[in-house]
Design an enzyme around this catalytic site. Structure first.
Site, PDB file in Angstrom:
ATOM      1  N   ASP A 243       0.876  -1.171   0.000  1.00  0.00           N
ATOM      2  CA  ASP A 243       0.000   0.000   0.000  1.00  0.00           C
ATOM      3  C   ASP A 243       0.913   1.219   0.000  1.00  0.00           C
ATOM      4  O   ASP A 243       1.499   1.569   1.025  1.00  0.00           O
ATOM      5  CB  ASP A 243      -0.898  -0.033   1.247  1.00  0.00           C
ATOM      6  CG  ASP A 243      -1.740   1.233   1.401  1.00  0.00           C
ATOM      7  OD1 ASP A 243      -1.691   2.110   0.521  1.00  0.00           O
ATOM      8  OD2 ASP A 243      -2.455   1.327   2.426  1.00  0.00           O
TER       9      ASP A 243
ATOM     10  N   LYS B 182       3.117  10.943  -3.418  1.00  0.00           N
ATOM     11  CA  LYS B 182       2.060  10.292  -4.202  1.00  0.00           C
ATOM     12  C   LYS B 182       1.224  11.306  -4.989  1.00  0.00           C
ATOM     13  O   LYS B 182       0.782  11.033  -6.101  1.00  0.00           O
ATOM     14  CB  LYS B 182       1.163   9.496  -3.253  1.00  0.00           C
ATOM     15  CG  LYS B 182       0.126   8.623  -3.948  1.00  0.00           C
ATOM     16  CD  LYS B 182      -0.588   7.765  -2.906  1.00  0.00           C
ATOM     17  CE  LYS B 182      -1.682   6.911  -3.512  1.00  0.00           C
ATOM     18  NZ  LYS B 182      -2.291   6.050  -2.473  1.00  0.00           N
TER      19      LYS B 182
ATOM     20  N   ASP C 194     -12.794   5.536   3.079  1.00  0.00           N
ATOM     21  CA  ASP C 194     -11.355   5.611   3.342  1.00  0.00           C
ATOM     22  C   ASP C 194     -10.973   7.036   3.740  1.00  0.00           C
ATOM     23  O   ASP C 194     -10.833   7.909   2.891  1.00  0.00           O
ATOM     24  CB  ASP C 194     -10.606   5.169   2.069  1.00  0.00           C
ATOM     25  CG  ASP C 194      -9.082   5.177   2.254  1.00  0.00           C
ATOM     26  OD1 ASP C 194      -8.599   5.701   3.282  1.00  0.00           O
ATOM     27  OD2 ASP C 194      -8.388   4.665   1.363  1.00  0.00           O
TER      28      ASP C 194
END
Lengths: 175, 626
Positions: free
Chosen positions: B26, B88, B210
């Protein structure tokens, strides 16, 4: 990969008709999609991949057509050779037009803040109920092959669906 | 068009060989994890300090050394320019996009690099986002190899469901750079569902909620007979646990009499946020938490915190509502709700989610680790260590595709969240008499005006046979393949003339733009509606004026002087109204012009087409008689 049936209903092994077994539609769709989806042909020749894209698009289109109550109604009429693109003046009753006008006006007059939410919810419910009722009537007319009546109702379903979308849009603009 | 590409690359053929060490990774914005099989069960692995979470921070030091994780994060305040965090968000972006985002203000970008592939200038040299991500991945793999004593032979790496092609490609490149064989890129919500074993169920609709440190994603998956379908995704790239800390810090500042966040000295702010974070985490376990600041002590009760957090919680619920609406689903149709991300440990979030969906969310698996565990399980399958299921992901396109029409309006052809691959056709017609060419402008986005959507391509169709306005039928077909690649073709029905364009991946949108565009469409829906009304009113008025102008030229002699004067006056009034921004006035004057020309229309009608068309408006008649 897949043989193309005469119509979307037989493609998914469903009886032709307005009332539809959505679970069965979903199940059949996914089963067929599992066979033709381009992911299954990731390593295949270009020609086969192209074919997979076409078939998979066709299945998506067929599925979305049958899944949507409005599109399904239009498709059934078209299967009977009814032209649904042209709206004849006689298809639209003055009362229907007047009612739609009234509903649209009441929608436009609502305040553009949270105070309108309750009324929007009511309108949404009322429109849903009306849609459900008209859908039942449509199914009946279609079953007894009263195509003129069914076509009239189809246009009303179009109005109601559009109205519903506008109510939702108005809600979205607020929340 | 690459943004459409949220499809998960097809599963590679699985060879049954000896057991291979496979891992799930992840790669997160704030933290990253790695999971692998430990004695028959897939678990996340901890470092030597027993920490499972590896902060996604990389420190490039002046001595050329690179540190990753907690040690790097600890240096962020002291050496901000050389500690790369949240990399990211930089994957798959252009230099302009990074500079405009404001997320990377503390860094210097290399002036030599291509605008399409920016790189950070650090004390240890120039590093691009792929390299930084690779350093994080390497650290994770080293951890796995140290713990298992085996080389990792392949990994499944997770990406957000809405990651575009460029972002997915760069994630893959980072893995390759780190020497990892990528078995597959897996969507994060899908990984969470796999971790809970939901892929073995017959069917169900699954919400994956999430809430991470700085981002919030909500996804709706449908599962049926082993086929996963992403029905809709939504969320907020600028909402996370950090925002709850900020709310608490603001409260603390108030309590100290500092009069709000603005008056907190910049150097005090990190410490205040830390205090707020500790209090927030304490409230997950207790009914109240103690905070101290400058020697004074304050008590924050769970109820007070709930009040501070209410606006944030509301935003998450609105995103859930939107996703359900996109999928045309009611809360009652949801079979499972999964919590992902450390911020979902907050009891008030769990309660809000449970209340909204009317069921308790699944929370047996640590929300920080669940995505990595799911990826690890899938890695086991793809590496051939576990039998492969009939795993297929059907995807949707995340943004509507449309075409520019008259008046800079967008005609949507493929709506967002339509299953792909898909092919849709729409007929367009010419606007002017004798028009022989048509320019088609393909855009992507939810807004109603072209200028506010992202331009994908322009192409033109030539050789339309000259016909009366409205007679030529131009059929435009959009085809989006399973990889999300769009091709557009157009054809005039009577002549079969074709034009075609292939949209190249370089047009891909980045995540922030998607979010921003969705957000904008949401915020500006009302502004759009009135702008649209104005454009439509103008369009309608122009049509009528042109029709009347043409009719006057041909049949002007049919008019009495007084009638002619009335029409001219109405024309003049309408022209004046056109110069203003008032749709209602334009409509009113259009109507007046229509009215003034009614008699004229009737006479022309009687003369040219007979009584059959009685009651039609003048412009419609005009089109038919020419």
């Amino acid at each position: 990969m897949l043989s193309i049936a005469d119509n979307y209903f037989s493609q998914f092994e469903l009886p032709v008709g307005y009332d539809i077994d959505l679970d069965r539609l979903n199940g059949q769709f996914r089963e067929l999609q599992t066979i033709v989806h381009p992911d299954r042909y990731a390593a295949a020749e270009d020609e086969q991949r192209l074919q997979a894209i076409k078939l998979s698009s066709y299945l998506n289109e067929a599925y979305e057509t049958l899944k949507s109550p409005l599109r399904r109604a239009g498709y059934l009429l078209q299967m009977q050779g009814v032209d649904i693109e042209q709206v004849e003046q006689s298809d639209l009753d003055p009362e229907l037009l007047f009612e739609q006008l009234r509903l649209r006006e009441s929608l436009a007059e609502l305040p553009k803040d949270e105070s309108a939410l309750e009324r929007l919810e009511e309108l949404h419910h009322a429109t849903s109920a009306k849609l459900a009722q008209r859908q039942r009537e449509f199914a009946d007319f279609l079953a007894e092959a009263s195509l003129g009546q069914a076509r009239k109702l189809f246009h009303e379903l179009q109005f109601l669906t559009k109205l519903q979308a506008e109510i939702e849009k108005a809600e979205d603009a607020i929340v | 068009m690459s943004l459409l590409q949220i499809s998960e690359p097809g599963g590679r053929p699985v060879r049954r060989t000896d057991r291979k060490r496979a891992a799930g990774i992840d790669l997160g914005t704030t933290n990253s994890l790695i999971a692998t099989d430990v004695n028959g069960e897939v678990r996340t692995l901890a470092d030597a300090d027993s920490a499972h979470l590896l902060p996604s921070a990389v420190h490039y030091r002046a001595d050329g050394a690179t540190t990753v994780g907690a040690a790097a994060k600890a240096q962020a305040a002291a050496d901000p320019a050389n500690v790369i965090v949240s990399v990211k968000r930089a994957l798959g972006k252009s230099l302009d996009e990074l500079e405009d985002s404001g997320d990377y203000r503390q860094y210097r970008f290399d002036s030599e690099c291509e605008p399409g592939s920016p790189a950070f200038v650090t004390a240890a040299g120039v590093r691009n986002p792929v390299e930084v991500s690779a350093d994080i991945l390497k650290t994770l793999v080293q951890r796995a190899e140290a713990r298992t004593g085996e080389a990792v032979e392949g990994a499944v790496i997770t990406v957000p469901a809405y990651f575009n092609d460029a972002q997915r490609q760069q994630t893959r490149h980072a893995a390759e750079l780190a020497g990892i064989r990528v078995l597959r890129l897996l969507n994060e919500p899908t990984a969470a569902a796999v971790a809970y074993g939901l892929d073995t169920q017959e069917q169900g609709n699954i919400i994956v909620f999430d809430l991470g440190g700085g981002t919030f994603d909500v996804s709706l998956l449908s599962l049926r007979k082993g086929v996963f379908e992403v029905l809709a995704t939504g969320g907020d790239t600028a909402l996370g646990g950090d925002d709850f800390d900020k709310a608490v810090a603001g409260w603390l500042a108030d309590q100290c009499g500092l009069g709000g966040m603005d008056s907190i000295a910049a150097r005090d702010y990190p410490a205040m946020l830390q205090a707020a974070n500790r209090a927030r985490e304490a409230l997950s376990e207790a009914e109240q938490a103690e905070l101290s600041w400058n020697g004074s002590s304050f008590t924050l009760s769970a109820a007070e915190f709930a009040e501070l957090a209410a606006p944030l919680v509301r935003r998450t619920m609105l995103a859930c509502r939107r996703v359900l609406r996109d999928a045309r689903m009611e809360t009652g149709a949801i079979d499972n709700v999964l919590l992902v991300g450390g911020a979902t440990r907050m009891p008030l979030i769990r309660r809000a989610v449970a209340d909204y969906f009317g069921r308790e969310p699944l929370q047996d698996i640590d929300p920080d680790r669940v995505v990595a565990i799911g990826a690890g399980i899938q890695a086991e399958v793809l590496a051939g260590n576990k039998p492969a299921g009939d795993f297929l992901l059907l995807d949707v396109n995340p943004l509507s595709l449309g075409i520019e029409t008259m008046g800079e309006l967008v005609e949507k052809i493929i709506h967002r969240n339509t299953s792909i691959p898909v092919s849709k056709s729409q007929e367009f017609t010419t606007f002017k008499d004798g028009q022989t060419a048509m320019a088609l402008h393909v855009v992507q986005g939810e807004r109603e005006l072209v200028g506010e959507c992202r331009s994908l391509a322009r192409f033109s169709l030539r050789g339309i046979p000259p016909m009366v306005a409205g007679a030529a039928k131009v059929k435009v077909t959009f085809q989006v393949d399973a990889d999300g690649l769009l091709s557009v073709s157009a054809e005039e029905a009577s002549t079969g003339r074709k034009a075609e364009v292939q949209v190249k991946p370089s047009y891909g949108l980045d995540l922030d733009q998607v979010e921003q565009m969705l957000k904008d469409s949401h915020e500006h829906a009302r502004a759009d509606m009135s702008a649209r009304a104005l454009r439509e009113a103008r369009l309608e008025a122009t049509r009528l004026m042109e029709a009347i102008g043409a009719a006057l030229e041909v049949d002007g002699e049919l008019l009495e002087t007084a009638e002619r004067a009335a029409i001219d006056q109405a024309l003049h009034a309408l022209r004046q109204a056109m110069a203003e921004e008032n749709a209602a006035r334009i409509e009113e004057r259009t109507e007046q012009l229509n009215h003034a020309s009614e008699g004229f229309a009737e006479r022309r009608m009687n003369m040219t087409v007979g009584a059959a068309l009685r009651g039609e408006s003048i412009d419609a008649i005009d089109e038919r008689t020419e």
